[in-house]
Design an enzyme around this catalytic site. Structure first.
Site, PDB file in Angstrom:
ATOM      1  N   LYS A 104       0.841  -1.204   0.000  1.00  0.00           N
ATOM      2  CA  LYS A 104       0.000   0.000   0.000  1.00  0.00           C
ATOM      3  C   LYS A 104       0.872   1.250   0.000  1.00  0.00           C
ATOM      4  O   LYS A 104       2.073   1.173  -0.175  1.00  0.00           O
ATOM      5  CB  LYS A 104      -0.972  -0.042   1.179  1.00  0.00           C
ATOM      6  CG  LYS A 104      -1.695  -1.386   1.321  1.00  0.00           C
ATOM      7  CD  LYS A 104      -2.487  -1.792   0.084  1.00  0.00           C
ATOM      8  CE  LYS A 104      -2.759  -3.275   0.067  1.00  0.00           C
ATOM      9  NZ  LYS A 104      -4.083  -3.683   0.298  1.00  0.00           N
TER      10      LYS A 104
HETATM   11  C1  LIG Z   1      -4.746  -4.882   0.760  1.00  0.00           C
HETATM   12  C2  LIG Z   1      -6.198  -4.721   0.879  1.00  0.00           C
HETATM   13  C3  LIG Z   1      -6.880  -5.162   2.025  1.00  0.00           C
HETATM   14  C4  LIG Z   1      -6.189  -5.907   3.136  1.00  0.00           C
HETATM   15  O1  LIG Z   1      -5.229  -5.154   3.797  1.00  0.00           O
HETATM   16  P1  LIG Z   1      -4.308  -5.835   4.928  1.00  0.00           P
HETATM   17  O2  LIG Z   1      -3.728  -4.693   5.684  1.00  0.00           O
HETATM   18  O3  LIG Z   1      -3.267  -6.619   4.185  1.00  0.00           O
HETATM   19  O4  LIG Z   1      -5.176  -6.703   5.758  1.00  0.00           O
HETATM   20  C5  LIG Z   1      -8.237  -4.935   2.100  1.00  0.00           C
HETATM   21  N1  LIG Z   1      -8.900  -4.310   1.110  1.00  0.00           N
HETATM   22  C6  LIG Z   1      -8.281  -3.885  -0.012  1.00  0.00           C
HETATM   23  C7  LIG Z   1      -9.068  -3.162  -1.063  1.00  0.00           C
HETATM   24  C8  LIG Z   1      -6.919  -4.079  -0.166  1.00  0.00           C
HETATM   25  O5  LIG Z   1      -6.313  -3.674  -1.289  1.00  0.00           O
END
Ligand SMILES: *Cc1c(COP(=O)(O)O)cnc(C)c1O
Length: 371
Positions: free
Chosen positions: A176
């Protein structure tokens, strides 16, 4: 994607280790305050991931077994998994071709008498058009939860994404825009939801471990309901505080790289790059493009061509309804989801990327452009 970490993160973690307090404590509290300010929301509760933040959001919003929760299939699988953690049922809605996000129209088509919540994703950092979705859902008593896992630094009508939802979940996974290794955040405009989420993430303890530690004779704690351990550590929060300071620079560089891709590919027929919608700006967490039939090869062919040039790209966003974990769920037709998940790929893009590296990618895309 590569995380952008440096000496400041190392110094921040060292300081936490030297302090002797590494679990959830003062750094987590400071990160929560700084994040709430930056995202212009009232309350922030740090969690171990966005997945656990989504789980908590559904709990505090009162979603229960038997409820339906409308979600895009076109998202990382955690979006569709979350409702199942509270015994609810994910109901898939289709997305808009331009942004890859659900819309008021696609949500309306997926509503059932049992719908109690909608999870609206800012897919790949593209701001979801939240106001029409809330205009549809609010009068029906349906809670709109924003999944802004990818959204830090994106804007919606001039404000940070997430600020327009009653409750929003964020991710700090290295894939992210900001990272704490693993980690997440829940932000909400409702103080009572924040307070309950804060307790639930820490075993539903009436007195936090940090507060008990701070007193010589600790008050007896009580466990009012069954909670979870969804805590972030101070080690992670120290990194998060530094990363948050880097956010404007990260977004500016990503938008610059995206603009260069756009300019360089403008003359290549058959490729469609995702673009900012009228209602906001993207942080370019992922820059996806659609390989149209008029291009010289298909998506798989292009991925192979890139791989032969030593360049690793990725298939576009997945479709949860095609996965065994969610097979057999009834759903409305999802033609746009089907199209995008088969025809899109995510271009290499990271903060440290040079213009020369970007031009190498562009060259392959031009070479395979057919006529
Ligand atoms: C990456 C992602 C998640 C999960 O995030 P984590 O921190 O890895 O649990 C949830 N929703 C979306 C849209 C994502 O891209």
């Amino acid at each position: 994607m590569k995380p952008w970490l440096g000496a400041a993160e190392i110094a921040a973690v060292t300081e936490v280790i030297e302090s002797g307090w590494v679990a959830q404590g003062p750094r987590v509290a400071a990160f929560e305050t700084a994040f709430a300010d930056a995202m212009r929301t009232r309350r922030a509760v740090a969690t171990s991931s966005c997945t656990t933040a989504l789980h908590l959001a559904l709990v505090v919003a009162g979603i229960r077994p038997g409820d339906d929760v409308v979600v895009p299939s076109f998202s990382f699988v955690a979006t569709a998994n979350a409702p199942t953690y509270v015994g609810a049922w994910p109901v898939f809605a289709d997305v808009d071709l331009a942004t890859g996000n659900i819309t008021a129209e696609t949500v309306a088509a997926a509503l059932t008498p049992a719908t109690r919540a909608v999870i609206a994703v800012d897919q790949a950092g593209m701001p979801v058009d939240l106001a029409p979705i809330r205009a549809l859902c609010d009068p029906l008593g349906i809670v709109v939860i924003e999944d802004a896992a990818c959204g830090a630094g994106s804007t919606y009508h001039g404000r940070p994404v997430g600020a327009g939802a009653e409750i929003t979940a964020w991710s700090f996974h290295p894939r992210k825009i900001l990272t704490t290794g693993e980690g997440g955040m829940l932000t909400t405009s409702r103080p009572e939801w924040a307070a309950r989420a804060r307790r639930l993430r820490e075993h539903a303890m009436s007195v936090s471990a940090a507060d008990r530690h701070a007193s010589l004779v600790s008050p007896p704690e009580e466990y009012g309901e069954v909670g979870f351990n969804f805590r972030m550590t101070d080690l992670q929060a120290a990194v998060g505080l530094v990363q948050l300071g880097r956010l404007p620079e990260i977004v500016a560089r990503r938008r610059q790289l995206a603009a260069r891709y756009r300019d360089e590919l403008a003359g290549v027929p058959g490729l469609r790059l995702v673009e900012d919608p009228a209602w906001g700006t993207s942080n370019v967490q992922s820059l996806w493009l659609e390989v149209l039939p008029s291009y010289g090869t298909d998506r798989e062919g292009l991925l192979l061509a890139l791989a032969s040039a030593g360049i690793s790209a990725r298939r576009g966003i997945m479709a949860a309804h095609r996965q065994p974990a969610h097979a057999g769920r009834d759903h409305v037709p999802l033609p746009v989801t089907e199209r995008l998940t088969s025809s899109t790929l995510i271009l290499p893009l990271f903060h440290q990327m040079t213009d020369a590296e970007l031009d190498r990618v562009v060259q392959v895309l031009r070479d395979h452009g057919g006529l």
